[in-house]
Scaffold this motif. Sequence first.
Motif, PDB file in Angstrom:
ATOM      1  N   ASN A 118       0.825  -1.219   0.000  1.00 59.17           N
ATOM      2  CA  ASN A 118       0.000   0.000   0.000  1.00 59.17           C
ATOM      3  C   ASN A 118       0.858   1.268   0.000  1.00 59.17           C
ATOM      4  O   ASN A 118       0.385   2.345   0.367  1.00 59.17           O
ATOM      5  CB  ASN A 118      -0.933  -0.007   1.217  1.00 59.17           C
ATOM      6  CG  ASN A 118      -2.114  -0.939   1.000  1.00 59.17           C
ATOM      7  OD1 ASN A 118      -3.054  -0.586   0.312  1.00 59.17           O
ATOM      8  ND2 ASN A 118      -2.036  -2.143   1.545  1.00 59.17           N
ATOM      9  N   ASP A 119       2.117   1.115  -0.398  1.00 57.11           N
ATOM     10  CA  ASP A 119       3.040   2.259  -0.478  1.00 57.11           C
ATOM     11  C   ASP A 119       3.189   2.997   0.840  1.00 57.11           C
ATOM     12  O   ASP A 119       3.307   4.232   0.871  1.00 57.11           O
ATOM     13  CB  ASP A 119       2.584   3.266  -1.550  1.00 57.11           C
ATOM     14  CG  ASP A 119       2.647   2.650  -2.923  1.00 57.11           C
ATOM     15  OD1 ASP A 119       3.600   1.905  -3.175  1.00 57.11           O
ATOM     16  OD2 ASP A 119       1.708   2.882  -3.705  1.00 57.11           O
ATOM     17  N   MET A 120       3.168   2.248   1.925  1.00 58.15           N
ATOM     18  CA  MET A 120       3.416   2.867   3.229  1.00 58.15           C
ATOM     19  C   MET A 120       4.862   2.604   3.650  1.00 58.15           C
ATOM     20  O   MET A 120       5.503   1.688   3.149  1.00 58.15           O
ATOM     21  CB  MET A 120       2.455   2.290   4.281  1.00 58.15           C
ATOM     22  CG  MET A 120       1.015   2.680   4.020  1.00 58.15           C
ATOM     23  SD  MET A 120      -0.082   2.083   5.310  1.00 58.15           S
ATOM     24  CE  MET A 120       0.368   3.139   6.687  1.00 58.15           C
ATOM     25  N   SER A 121       5.348   3.397   4.583  1.00 57.59           N
ATOM     26  CA  SER A 121       6.648   3.140   5.188  1.00 57.59           C
ATOM     27  C   SER A 121       6.436   2.448   6.525  1.00 57.59           C
ATOM     28  O   SER A 121       5.395   2.636   7.167  1.00 57.59           O
ATOM     29  CB  SER A 121       7.390   4.449   5.445  1.00 57.59           C
ATOM     30  OG  SER A 121       7.597   5.101   4.226  1.00 57.59           O
ATOM     31  N   VAL A 122       7.443   1.689   6.932  1.00 54.18           N
ATOM     32  CA  VAL A 122       7.325   0.882   8.149  1.00 54.18           C
ATOM     33  C   VAL A 122       8.465   1.222   9.110  1.00 54.18           C
ATOM     34  O   VAL A 122       9.615   1.350   8.686  1.00 54.18           O
ATOM     35  CB  VAL A 122       7.424  -0.623   7.775  1.00 54.18           C
ATOM     36  CG1 VAL A 122       7.530  -1.496   9.012  1.00 54.18           C
ATOM     37  CG2 VAL A 122       6.240  -1.042   6.913  1.00 54.18           C
ATOM     38  N   ILE A 123       8.120   1.369  10.377  1.00 55.06           N
ATOM     39  CA  ILE A 123       9.151   1.365  11.421  1.00 55.06           C
ATOM     40  C   ILE A 123       9.032  -0.007  12.084  1.00 55.06           C
ATOM     41  O   ILE A 123       8.049  -0.286  12.786  1.00 55.06           O
ATOM     42  CB  ILE A 123       8.945   2.487  12.459  1.00 55.06           C
ATOM     43  CG1 ILE A 123       9.017   3.858  11.769  1.00 55.06           C
ATOM     44  CG2 ILE A 123       9.989   2.384  13.577  1.00 55.06           C
ATOM     45  CD1 ILE A 123       8.855   5.052  12.725  1.00 55.06           C
ATOM     46  N   TYR A 124       9.974  -0.879  11.781  1.00 53.11           N
ATOM     47  CA  TYR A 124       9.906  -2.266  12.267  1.00 53.11           C
ATOM     48  C   TYR A 124      10.711  -2.403  13.565  1.00 53.11           C
ATOM     49  O   TYR A 124      11.920  -2.167  13.591  1.00 53.11           O
ATOM     50  CB  TYR A 124      10.454  -3.225  11.199  1.00 53.11           C
ATOM     51  CG  TYR A 124      10.464  -4.655  11.674  1.00 53.11           C
ATOM     52  CD1 TYR A 124       9.286  -5.378  11.817  1.00 53.11           C
ATOM     53  CD2 TYR A 124      11.670  -5.283  12.031  1.00 53.11           C
ATOM     54  CE1 TYR A 124       9.296  -6.682  12.297  1.00 53.11           C
ATOM     55  CE2 TYR A 124      11.684  -6.591  12.505  1.00 53.11           C
ATOM     56  CZ  TYR A 124      10.487  -7.280  12.633  1.00 53.11           C
ATOM     57  OH  TYR A 124      10.488  -8.577  13.108  1.00 53.11           O
ATOM     58  N   CYS A 125       9.993  -2.778  14.644  1.00 50.91           N
ATOM     59  CA  CYS A 125      10.621  -2.857  15.975  1.00 50.91           C
ATOM     60  C   CYS A 125      10.977  -4.297  16.353  1.00 50.91           C
ATOM     61  O   CYS A 125      10.261  -5.238  16.001  1.00 50.91           O
ATOM     62  CB  CYS A 125       9.666  -2.358  17.049  1.00 50.91           C
ATOM     63  SG  CYS A 125       8.986  -0.744  16.760  1.00 50.91           S
ATOM     64  N   PHE A 126      12.007  -4.411  17.125  1.00 43.96           N
ATOM     65  CA  PHE A 126      12.457  -5.721  17.613  1.00 43.96           C
ATOM     66  C   PHE A 126      13.444  -5.463  18.749  1.00 43.96           C
ATOM     67  O   PHE A 126      13.897  -4.327  18.933  1.00 43.96           O
ATOM     68  CB  PHE A 126      13.147  -6.505  16.472  1.00 43.96           C
ATOM     69  CG  PHE A 126      14.222  -5.687  15.815  1.00 43.96           C
ATOM     70  CD1 PHE A 126      13.916  -4.825  14.784  1.00 43.96           C
ATOM     71  CD2 PHE A 126      15.530  -5.718  16.296  1.00 43.96           C
ATOM     72  CE1 PHE A 126      14.889  -4.011  14.215  1.00 43.96           C
ATOM     73  CE2 PHE A 126      16.514  -4.912  15.734  1.00 43.96           C
ATOM     74  CZ  PHE A 126      16.185  -4.057  14.693  1.00 43.96           C
ATOM     75  N   GLY A 127      13.769  -6.522  19.455  1.00 47.12           N
ATOM     76  CA  GLY A 127      14.741  -6.371  20.553  1.00 47.12           C
ATOM     77  C   GLY A 127      14.644  -7.555  21.487  1.00 47.12           C
ATOM     78  O   GLY A 127      13.593  -8.190  21.592  1.00 47.12           O
ATOM     79  N   GLU A 128      15.742  -7.835  22.162  1.00 50.72           N
ATOM     80  CA  GLU A 128      15.790  -9.028  23.011  1.00 50.72           C
ATOM     81  C   GLU A 128      15.218  -8.759  24.398  1.00 50.72           C
ATOM     82  O   GLU A 128      15.141  -7.613  24.839  1.00 50.72           O
ATOM     83  CB  GLU A 128      17.239  -9.520  23.133  1.00 50.72           C
ATOM     84  CG  GLU A 128      18.102  -8.797  24.170  1.00 50.72           C
ATOM     85  CD  GLU A 128      18.595  -7.433  23.718  1.00 50.72           C
ATOM     86  OE1 GLU A 128      18.289  -7.022  22.593  1.00 50.72           O
ATOM     87  OE2 GLU A 128      19.302  -6.774  24.524  1.00 50.72           O
ATOM     88  N   GLU A 129      14.878  -9.839  25.085  1.00 52.93           N
ATOM     89  CA  GLU A 129      14.447  -9.739  26.486  1.00 52.93           C
ATOM     90  C   GLU A 129      15.688  -9.835  27.377  1.00 52.93           C
ATOM     91  O   GLU A 129      16.755 -10.244  26.927  1.00 52.93           O
ATOM     92  CB  GLU A 129      13.483 -10.877  26.805  1.00 52.93           C
ATOM     93  CG  GLU A 129      12.364 -10.906  25.798  1.00 52.93           C
ATOM     94  CD  GLU A 129      11.047 -11.378  26.360  1.00 52.93           C
ATOM     95  OE1 GLU A 129      10.959 -11.581  27.576  1.00 52.93           O
ATOM     96  OE2 GLU A 129      10.134 -11.534  25.540  1.00 52.93           O
ATOM     97  N   LEU A 130      15.476  -9.515  28.658  1.00 50.28           N
ATOM     98  CA  LEU A 130      16.601  -9.539  29.598  1.00 50.28           C
ATOM     99  C   LEU A 130      17.236 -10.935  29.665  1.00 50.28           C
ATOM    100  O   LEU A 130      18.459 -11.078  29.676  1.00 50.28           O
ATOM    101  CB  LEU A 130      16.129  -9.094  30.989  1.00 50.28           C
ATOM    102  CG  LEU A 130      17.229  -8.907  32.021  1.00 50.28           C
ATOM    103  CD1 LEU A 130      18.282  -7.915  31.537  1.00 50.28           C
ATOM    104  CD2 LEU A 130      16.644  -8.429  33.352  1.00 50.28           C
TER     105      LEU A 130
END
Length: 249
Positions: A118-130
């Motif tokens: 749909n021609d959108m931009s994405v801020i893709y989040c991720f990250g580890e747990e403690l």
Amino acid sequence: MRKKIVAGNWKMNNDLAHTESLISDLKKQKNTSVAEVMIAPTFTNLWMAFESLRQSDIEVIAQNMHFAESGAYTGEISAKMLKSIGVTTVILGHSERRAYFNETNELLAKKVDAALDNDMSVIYCFGEELSDRKSGKEEDVVKSQISEALFHLPKEAFKSIVLAYEPVWAIGTGETASPEQAQDMHAFIRKTLAEKYGEDVADSVSILYGGSVKPDNAKEIFSKPDVDGGLIGGASLKADDFFAIVNAF
Ligand code: PGA
């Protein structure tokens, strides 16, 4: 030059009246930095926020969306709905979506596809747990979060993708990754991108840091070479604090 971005993730905060007053406070602030500024209000206030900030250089973005175009998905919002009110950027994969709403890398791959279709931009989040960090698995976890949701994409898709590394143990806890920990992980993420897509893609993708960024630690975090900005939760709910972070660039 990679884009510098500071994005405020308001999460499930601010009703209509609070949104109006925070936006009016934001409009009084001066952006003296090189960073693009974004805010992500809750769905019910997106249209109002978008209209109100139309003439400003603050972009209004969404916190989430569904992968389907339309249909029997009670309570969900599609890319087309967001686009119909002018919103063209969406945050996907926030750790709270992963933890409380069971969003997996596989599901997020579908959401990323829907946004890009749909021609959108994405801020893709991720990250580890403690626990991942304590057992030395943070790089493996981050690599699978990126590769399983994004590595089916063609190279060109990365023009519309921003990455946000948010160690779960630092979100809303007041614990921040040290600037060195953030830099090490961002460099690892860039290396992972380079191995798959080449240096040109790796060098062009903005990687934001998120997790208890505040006015007093933003400058040091943003000074790291692979940190291209921040995704800000708690401190984005006050205009002065948010712009102190923006202007840390
Ligand atoms: P925080 O949230 O700044 O309140 O830690 C960051 C985020 O969840 O994006």
